[in-house]
Scaffold this motif. Structure first.
Motif, mmCIF file in Angstrom:
data_model
loop_
_atom_site.group_PDB
_atom_site.id
_atom_site.type_symbol
_atom_site.label_atom_id
_atom_site.label_comp_id
_atom_site.label_asym_id
_atom_site.label_seq_id
_atom_site.Cartn_x
_atom_site.Cartn_y
_atom_site.Cartn_z
ATOM 1 N N MET A 1 1.670 -45.772 68.268
ATOM 2 C CA MET A 1 2.540 -45.248 69.534
ATOM 3 C C MET A 1 2.088 -43.924 69.532
ATOM 4 S SD MET A 1 6.589 -45.483 70.281
ATOM 5 C CE MET A 1 7.480 -44.272 71.080
ATOM 6 N N LYS A 2 1.893 -43.224 70.756
ATOM 7 C CA LYS A 2 1.725 -41.949 70.877
ATOM 8 C C LYS A 2 2.950 -41.173 70.869
ATOM 9 C CE LYS A 2 1.985 -40.485 75.754
ATOM 10 N NZ LYS A 2 3.577 -40.908 76.189
ATOM 11 N N SER A 3 2.651 -39.911 70.260
ATOM 12 C CA SER A 3 3.828 -38.987 70.043
ATOM 13 C C SER A 3 4.239 -38.523 71.173
ATOM 14 C CB SER A 3 3.542 -37.940 69.080
ATOM 15 O OG SER A 3 2.538 -37.045 69.620
ATOM 16 N N SER A 4 5.613 -38.191 71.233
ATOM 17 C CA SER A 4 6.292 -37.707 72.253
ATOM 18 C C SER A 4 6.128 -36.189 72.344
ATOM 19 C CB SER A 4 7.939 -38.140 72.297
ATOM 20 O OG SER A 4 8.046 -39.543 72.049
ATOM 21 N N LYS A 5 6.305 -35.780 73.588
ATOM 22 C CA LYS A 5 5.979 -34.416 73.911
ATOM 23 C C LYS A 5 7.317 -33.714 74.241
ATOM 24 C CE LYS A 5 2.792 -35.269 77.002
ATOM 25 N NZ LYS A 5 1.594 -34.980 78.204
ATOM 26 N N ILE A 6 7.578 -32.552 73.483
ATOM 27 C CA ILE A 6 8.814 -31.828 73.714
ATOM 28 C C ILE A 6 8.666 -30.361 74.243
ATOM 29 C CG2 ILE A 6 10.961 -31.148 72.664
ATOM 30 C CD1 ILE A 6 10.802 -33.698 70.734
ATOM 31 N N LEU A 7 9.102 -30.095 75.362
ATOM 32 C CA LEU A 7 9.158 -28.354 75.422
ATOM 33 C C LEU A 7 10.532 -27.616 74.988
ATOM 34 C CD1 LEU A 7 7.974 -26.071 76.884
ATOM 35 C CD2 LEU A 7 8.943 -27.102 79.136
ATOM 36 N N LEU A 8 10.224 -26.701 74.337
ATOM 37 C CA LEU A 8 11.403 -25.848 74.051
ATOM 38 C C LEU A 8 11.422 -24.752 74.655
ATOM 39 C CD1 LEU A 8 10.880 -26.425 70.094
ATOM 40 C CD2 LEU A 8 12.505 -27.644 71.413
ATOM 41 N N VAL A 9 12.704 -24.413 75.376
ATOM 42 C CA VAL A 9 12.891 -23.077 76.038
ATOM 43 C C VAL A 9 14.043 -22.315 75.494
ATOM 44 C CG1 VAL A 9 12.974 -22.231 78.111
ATOM 45 C CG2 VAL A 9 11.871 -24.387 77.905
ATOM 46 N N ASP A 10 13.947 -21.021 74.714
ATOM 47 C CA ASP A 10 14.929 -20.115 74.579
ATOM 48 C C ASP A 10 14.275 -18.708 74.370
ATOM 49 O OD1 ASP A 10 17.564 -21.000 72.385
ATOM 50 O OD2 ASP A 10 16.838 -19.018 72.959
ATOM 51 N N THR B 1 7.585 -30.534 64.767
ATOM 52 C CA THR B 1 6.403 -30.863 64.672
ATOM 53 C C THR B 1 6.162 -31.728 63.436
ATOM 54 O OG1 THR B 1 5.740 -28.795 65.807
ATOM 55 C CG2 THR B 1 3.722 -29.842 64.386
ATOM 56 N N LYS B 2 6.954 -31.378 62.418
ATOM 57 C CA LYS B 2 6.869 -32.048 61.061
ATOM 58 C C LYS B 2 7.432 -33.255 61.420
ATOM 59 C CE LYS B 2 9.889 -31.063 57.772
ATOM 60 N NZ LYS B 2 10.629 -30.084 57.008
ATOM 61 N N GLU B 3 8.432 -33.711 62.124
ATOM 62 C CA GLU B 3 8.778 -34.951 62.440
ATOM 63 C C GLU B 3 7.862 -35.912 63.392
ATOM 64 O OE1 GLU B 3 12.101 -36.457 61.921
ATOM 65 O OE2 GLU B 3 12.186 -35.175 60.302
ATOM 66 N N GLY B 4 6.694 -35.035 63.661
ATOM 67 C CA GLY B 4 5.660 -35.902 64.463
ATOM 68 C C GLY B 4 5.874 -35.783 65.991
ATOM 69 N N TYR B 5 6.601 -35.007 66.407
ATOM 70 C CA TYR B 5 6.619 -34.588 67.808
ATOM 71 C C TYR B 5 5.365 -33.654 68.264
ATOM 72 C CZ TYR B 5 11.115 -37.075 67.643
ATOM 73 O OH TYR B 5 11.996 -37.861 67.544
ATOM 74 N N GLU B 6 5.008 -33.737 69.437
ATOM 75 C CA GLU B 6 4.002 -32.720 70.113
ATOM 76 C C GLU B 6 4.853 -31.650 70.748
ATOM 77 O OE1 GLU B 6 0.229 -32.882 72.834
ATOM 78 O OE2 GLU B 6 1.033 -34.817 72.227
ATOM 79 N N VAL B 7 4.811 -30.411 70.193
ATOM 80 C CA VAL B 7 5.752 -29.408 70.644
ATOM 81 C C VAL B 7 5.010 -28.272 71.648
ATOM 82 C CG1 VAL B 7 7.533 -27.900 70.021
ATOM 83 C CG2 VAL B 7 7.630 -30.200 68.913
ATOM 84 N N LYS B 8 5.607 -27.982 72.580
ATOM 85 C CA LYS B 8 5.218 -26.420 73.126
ATOM 86 C C LYS B 8 6.653 -25.740 73.353
ATOM 87 C CE LYS B 8 0.980 -27.564 75.283
ATOM 88 N NZ LYS B 8 -0.171 -26.845 74.326
ATOM 89 N N THR B 9 6.365 -24.358 73.492
ATOM 90 C CA THR B 9 7.610 -23.538 73.544
ATOM 91 C C THR B 9 7.400 -22.647 74.989
ATOM 92 O OG1 THR B 9 6.650 -21.851 72.070
ATOM 93 C CG2 THR B 9 8.021 -23.743 71.127
ATOM 94 N N ALA B 10 8.532 -22.016 75.384
ATOM 95 C CA ALA B 10 8.313 -21.130 76.199
ATOM 96 C C ALA B 10 9.882 -20.201 76.434
ATOM 97 C CB ALA B 10 8.781 -21.749 77.903
ATOM 98 N N LEU B 11 9.443 -18.902 76.428
ATOM 99 C CA LEU B 11 10.553 -17.887 76.132
ATOM 100 C C LEU B 11 11.484 -17.615 77.333
ATOM 101 C CD1 LEU B 11 8.675 -15.298 74.039
ATOM 102 C CD2 LEU B 11 10.808 -16.284 73.515
ATOM 103 N N ASN B 12 11.224 -17.953 78.437
ATOM 104 C CA ASN B 12 12.101 -18.069 79.902
ATOM 105 C C ASN B 12 11.928 -18.983 80.741
ATOM 106 O OD1 ASN B 12 10.031 -16.939 81.645
ATOM 107 N ND2 ASN B 12 9.731 -15.499 80.084
ATOM 108 N N GLY B 13 12.906 -19.236 81.659
ATOM 109 C CA GLY B 13 12.792 -20.125 82.665
ATOM 110 C C GLY B 13 11.417 -20.196 83.315
#
Lengths: 226, 226
Positions: free
Chosen positions: B1-10, B24-36
DNA sequence: ATGGTGGCTTAACATTGAGTTAATATTAAA
DNA sequence: TTTAATATTAACTCAATGTTAAGCCACCAT
């Protein structure tokens, strides 16, 4: 008639107080919890017939708590209703997965809530909510099939309901009266041999050993582990 | 099963790093953003299943960003969860109804967050099933057609909706009641044979084997793999 | 407007198979 | 052994569903 026990779970104390006051006045026995963890604790002791729980709570949310509560066999017949903000919320889907029985939308209108509570409690023994599952057999109500060691068996309605009833309490004997009341309904009258024939057909399909006859008493489901 | 993609914004990079590392350690594909603003950009490209976003941010706050994100049709199924400080009254925020699906309170407890994320994505999974697609058949809502092994079949509205409903949960039985409620609407009253006729026409067009009757219960879609 | 087209519903009738019954055989408790 | 309770089989019944065609209505182009 003994008064029904209700557990209220919400992180907002004002809502808890309001509901507790009104429900107690209506004659219910009420306990409250401020979060999911507390709710599980109280539920295990209090054994309420109905739990009304906010979906969104800090610490442990309602869905998670619901899952935990469902693990307690003593609470198998307890009805769990979620409080949700939006009526069309996706959490509904997740909630039903978790084992919720109904939804109450915020803002809460007392009159609506009370009539809903009465309706939920009238349902009484919600035996459809039981997870009919043993080591070698599982009832799948959604797909309307029985899975026996990876083999899918599809059954006609009456046979399905009959098997589901017997499997709802493995090793427990169900009298003919109870079987009639549950599968056929109190008012329907059919001949004596009707149950036997359905039992026969079930045994034909799932194997003779699963359903045991207790002469003069009734039938019971026993799991076959080999 | 393909890993879920999560976007973190803070706007707090420490929090972003902490969460990114752990998820990421839990196996999710993660990207981040610093603002809206950045979040909207990344979201439109990355097409995450889940966006976890702080409500209070400089430049463009979470609520505004959420509204923008909701405008992108490709992100219609994306779950948006807000991070809020516990002290904040989220009923205020919820009042905006910007389209958020859930709230996560600060300070963040990783264990709670992970279980919550799993819960949220499970909703997503359920939602995914709404992409009505099986091995040999696919529903295309945009074109309003059904593709069956490369053959395009165009269906009238009612037949389309009926098939889409059945295909939304393959193998699951849908009762006549549920079909009426979903395809016709609770209030519309039509005759008993109406569903049958539509089923008939569907079977005529896609083949008899795809829709199975469960007498006394309802209908179910089963995929035909030959 | 007019007429054609197609989607949806209805009604009348056909068909099916789940559910029941009846007749007979077998079982297990006293 | 006796006998009431249950098992078994096949025939039968009927409600649920299938099928067909006709009719209504909205929509579209003329």
């Amino acid at each position: 008639m003994k008064s029904s026990k209700i557990l209220l779970v919400d992180d907002d104390e004002d809502i808890l107080d309001l509901l507790e006051y009104n429900l107690t006045k209506e004659g219910y026995e009420v306990k409250t919890a401020l979060n999911g963890e507390k709710a599980i604790e109280v539920a295990n002791e209090f054994l309420p017939e109905l739990i009304i729980m906010d979906v969104m709570m800090p610490e442990m949310d309602g869905i998670e708590a619901c899952g935990e509560i469902r693990k307690n066999k003593l609470l198998a017949n307890t009805i769990i209703a979620f409080l949700t903000a939006r009526s069309e919320d996706y959490s509904q889907i997740a909630g039903f997965d978790a084992g919720a029985d109904d939804y109450i939308t915020k803002p809460i209108k007392p009159k609506v809530l009370f009539s809903k509570i009465k309706g939920l409690l009238r349902r009484g023994t919600v035996e459809d909510q039981l997870i009919e599952e043993t080591a070698t057999m599982r009832i799948d109500r959604e797909k309307y099939i029985v899975v026996q060691r990876d083999t899918e068996i599809s059954l006609p309605k009456k046979e399905f309901e009959l098997l589901a009833l017997l499997m709802s309490k493995p090793d427990n004997v169900f009298t003919r009266e109870k079987i009639f009341a549950s599968v056929w309904g109190d008012d329907i009258v059919v001949g004596d041999r009707t149950i036997d024939v359905h039992i026969r057909k079930l045994r034909e399909k799932i194997g003779d050993d699963y359903i045991k006859t207790v002469k003069g008493v009734g039938y019971k489901f026993v799991d076959v582990e080999d």
